[in-house]
Design an enzyme around this catalytic site. Structure first.
Site, PDB file in Angstrom:
ATOM      1  N   HIS A 115    -126.738  43.965  31.147  1.00  0.00           N
ATOM      2  CA  HIS A 115    -126.728  44.217  32.597  1.00  0.00           C
ATOM      3  C   HIS A 115    -125.767  45.341  32.935  1.00  0.00           C
ATOM      4  O   HIS A 115    -125.873  45.948  33.995  1.00  0.00           O
ATOM      5  CB  HIS A 115    -126.354  42.941  33.358  1.00  0.00           C
ATOM      6  N   ARG A 116    -124.817  45.597  32.060  1.00  0.00           N
ATOM      7  CA  ARG A 116    -123.946  46.774  32.165  1.00  0.00           C
ATOM      8  C   ARG A 116    -123.921  47.421  30.784  1.00  0.00           C
ATOM      9  O   ARG A 116    -123.960  46.732  29.766  1.00  0.00           O
ATOM     10  CB  ARG A 116    -122.506  46.379  32.477  1.00  0.00           C
ATOM     11  N   LYS A 157    -120.050  45.556  24.749  1.00  0.00           N
ATOM     12  CA  LYS A 157    -118.718  45.634  24.155  1.00  0.00           C
ATOM     13  C   LYS A 157    -118.401  44.370  23.375  1.00  0.00           C
ATOM     14  O   LYS A 157    -118.823  43.274  23.752  1.00  0.00           O
ATOM     15  CB  LYS A 157    -117.722  45.783  25.326  1.00  0.00           C
ATOM     16  N   ASP A 199    -114.017  41.524  35.164  1.00  0.00           N
ATOM     17  CA  ASP A 199    -114.502  42.790  35.720  1.00  0.00           C
ATOM     18  C   ASP A 199    -114.276  43.978  34.794  1.00  0.00           C
ATOM     19  O   ASP A 199    -113.829  45.036  35.232  1.00  0.00           O
ATOM     20  CB  ASP A 199    -113.845  43.080  37.091  1.00  0.00           C
ATOM     21  N   LYS A 259    -121.284  41.605  19.727  1.00  0.00           N
ATOM     22  CA  LYS A 259    -120.332  41.281  18.669  1.00  0.00           C
ATOM     23  C   LYS A 259    -120.921  41.693  17.343  1.00  0.00           C
ATOM     24  O   LYS A 259    -122.140  41.658  17.159  1.00  0.00           O
ATOM     25  CB  LYS A 259    -120.054  39.771  18.639  1.00  0.00           C
ATOM     26  N   SER A 277    -109.167  47.471  25.900  1.00  0.00           N
ATOM     27  CA  SER A 277    -110.217  48.323  25.325  1.00  0.00           C
ATOM     28  C   SER A 277    -110.904  49.135  26.424  1.00  0.00           C
ATOM     29  O   SER A 277    -111.249  50.304  26.235  1.00  0.00           O
ATOM     30  CB  SER A 277    -111.280  47.462  24.646  1.00  0.00           C
TER      31      SER A 277
END
Ligand code: GLU
Length: 471
Positions: free
Chosen positions: A66-67, A71, A100, A107, A364
């Site tokens: 969704h974004r 990560k 946020d 992963k 990060s």
């Protein structure tokens, strides 16, 4: 990890997810979209060592996009498997949403025991794994950005970044393809200790709410609280060191895979780490009692138990023997779903993993932004800050005719550098995220614990992203 008849790590995550979903009213089908991983890439590759070949297996799981980028770290462990990587990727989506960090979740894992290889071999293996992932778009500064996890650190991240840069020399943002790099290779100050710092800031925020502290049958602040730490790796070491040195918490026991050490007056964590590095073990630490069976120490009486090692450490079998008042999950998934259920019924409070260990991914995020902007944080404004502070001191002295005490003068005159800014951003994140999840917990009867509240907050944000952009 053997969890007996308890749910596996992944099933436990799904059960927690389902429980949160049951308290929400989402459009039909949307929960299914958010539950399982979108894709999992599995790769087998060979590395040649002087006429001999060895085959390695690795994974990169992408949970929610969704974004972008997605990560999450890359784990090197002989026990890693696809299901574990999927569970960890799922937690990453919720972790990023909760704090946020504008990322989806992913992963990676490589099935390897890094202690069995020398540095040269590890470098070759890491570079090969990186090119396999990069070929398929599973490493990319705008799509998929790995980071350190168990068994990996700044060294591996530097190899990953360098391999990617060689494959894409024209990409001006190539260095943003991975975070957790050494500061001299595009990393950011404060990333190594970030997860431990986040655990400290998260606990501080918890103890700022007397109502929540009473829930765990405690009073007061962190000072003097008796802490048991499981794991003296990157997360456990930094968290316990900061809690001891800066919050006066008493670390009464530390547990490692090969045993534990106990000192009721508090262990000196910096010295214990030195002892571990020089002897290869925490055992026989001067002044402490060594115990061969570390798992027994997990069940010792204490105020705060911090599991900062592997998943599945406390099961429904061992949960009845846990005597801590508060369990602060610094690792991912240290309690099985059934152990959580049991502890809740006993009034033992659990601060959930994907809130408490979010410090790593948060910093990060700052590193990734630094790489994209190609400038160190504070570089433009540090001297202006400093000048303003100096002017304030001078003005105060002129107006009052008195000298500003030296300690105050130097504090006021100091401009914020990168590390100050990183800490400030992380502290703010840990405070606000906890406040949000406790508000949901305290205001809704159907939200039974802080973990369910954390899921509700994260799922709401991800659901909104999907609804607004249209799937
Ligand atoms: N491996 C860490 C985690 O589980 C950090 C991930 C990241 O920095 O992307 O949260």
């Amino acid at each position: 990890m053997d969890v007996g008849t308890d749910s596996s790590f992944l099933d436990g995550v799904y059960k927690s997810f389902d429980r949160a979903i049951a308290t929400m009213s989402l459009p039909p089908g949307l929960a299914d979209k958010m539950k399982q991983c979108n894709s999992v890439f599995m790769v087998r590759f060979a590395v040649g060592f002087r006429g001999r070949y060895e085959v390695f297996t690795g994974w990169r799981a992408v949970h929610s996009e969704h974004r972008l980028p997605v990560k999450g770290g890359i784990r090197y462990s002989p026990y890693v498997d696809q299901e574990e990587v999927e569970a960890l990727a799922t937690l990453m989506s919720f972790k990023c949403a909760l704090v946020d960090a504008p990322f989806g979740g992913a992963k990676g894992g490589l099935c390897i025991d890094p202690s069995k290889y020398d540095e040269d071999a590890l470098e070759r293996i890491t570079r090969k794994f990186t090119s396999e992932l990069a070929k398929k778009g599973y490493i990319n500064p705008s799509l998929n950005v790995p980071a350190p996890d168990m068994g990996t650190g700044p060294r591996e991240m530097a190899w990953i970044a360098d391999t990617y840069r060689h494959l894409h020399p024209e990409d001006i943002n190539a260095i943003a393809c991975v975070t957790g790099k050494p500061v001299t290779q595009g990393g950011i100050a404060g990333r190594v200790e970030a997860t431990g710092r986040g655990v400290q800031y998260g606990l501080r925020e918890y103890f700022r709410h007397p109502e929540d502290v009473r829930m765990a049958n405690m009073e007061g602040g962190l000072g003097g609280k008796r802490v048991i730490m499981q794991g003296l790796g990157n997360v456990g070491f930094h968290a316990s060191k900061f809690l001891q040195q800066e919050d006066d918490a008493k670390i009464v026991a530390v547990i490692e895979y090969d045993g534990a050490v106990i000192n009721e007056n508090g262990l000196n964590i910096a010295d214990l780490k030195e002892h571990q590095l020089s002897t290869g073990s925490i055992k026989e630490f001067p002044g402490a009692t060594s115990v061969a069976n570390g798992m027994e120490v997990l069940e010792m009486d204490c105020d705060i138990l911090i599991p900062a090692a592997l998943e599945g450490q406390i099961t429904s079998e061992s949960a009845p023997r846990i005597k801590a008042k508060l369990v602060a999950e610094a690792a991912n998934g240290p309690l099985t779903f059934e152990a959580q259920e049991y502890l809740r019924q006993q009034g033992i409070v659990v601060i959930p993993d994907f809130y408490l260990n979010a410090g790593g991914v948060m910093v990060s995020y700052f590193e990734w932004i630094k790489n994209l902007s190609h400038i160190r944080f504070g570089r433009m404004e540090q001297r202006i800050d400093e000048m303003r502070g100096t002017q304030i001191v001078e003005l105060l002295e002129e107006m009052t005719g008195k000298k500003v005490p030296e300690e105050w003068a130097s504090r006021l005159k100091r401009g914020a550098g990168e590390l100050d800014l990183v800490r400030s951003g992380l502290d703010d994140t840990m405070r606000k995220s906890y406040q949000h999840l406790r508000e949901v917990f305290h205001s809704r009867d159907d939200v039974v614990d802080l973990r369910t509240a954390a899921y509700v907050v994260s799922i709401e944000k991800i659901a909104l992203a999907y609804i607004e952009m249209g799937i």
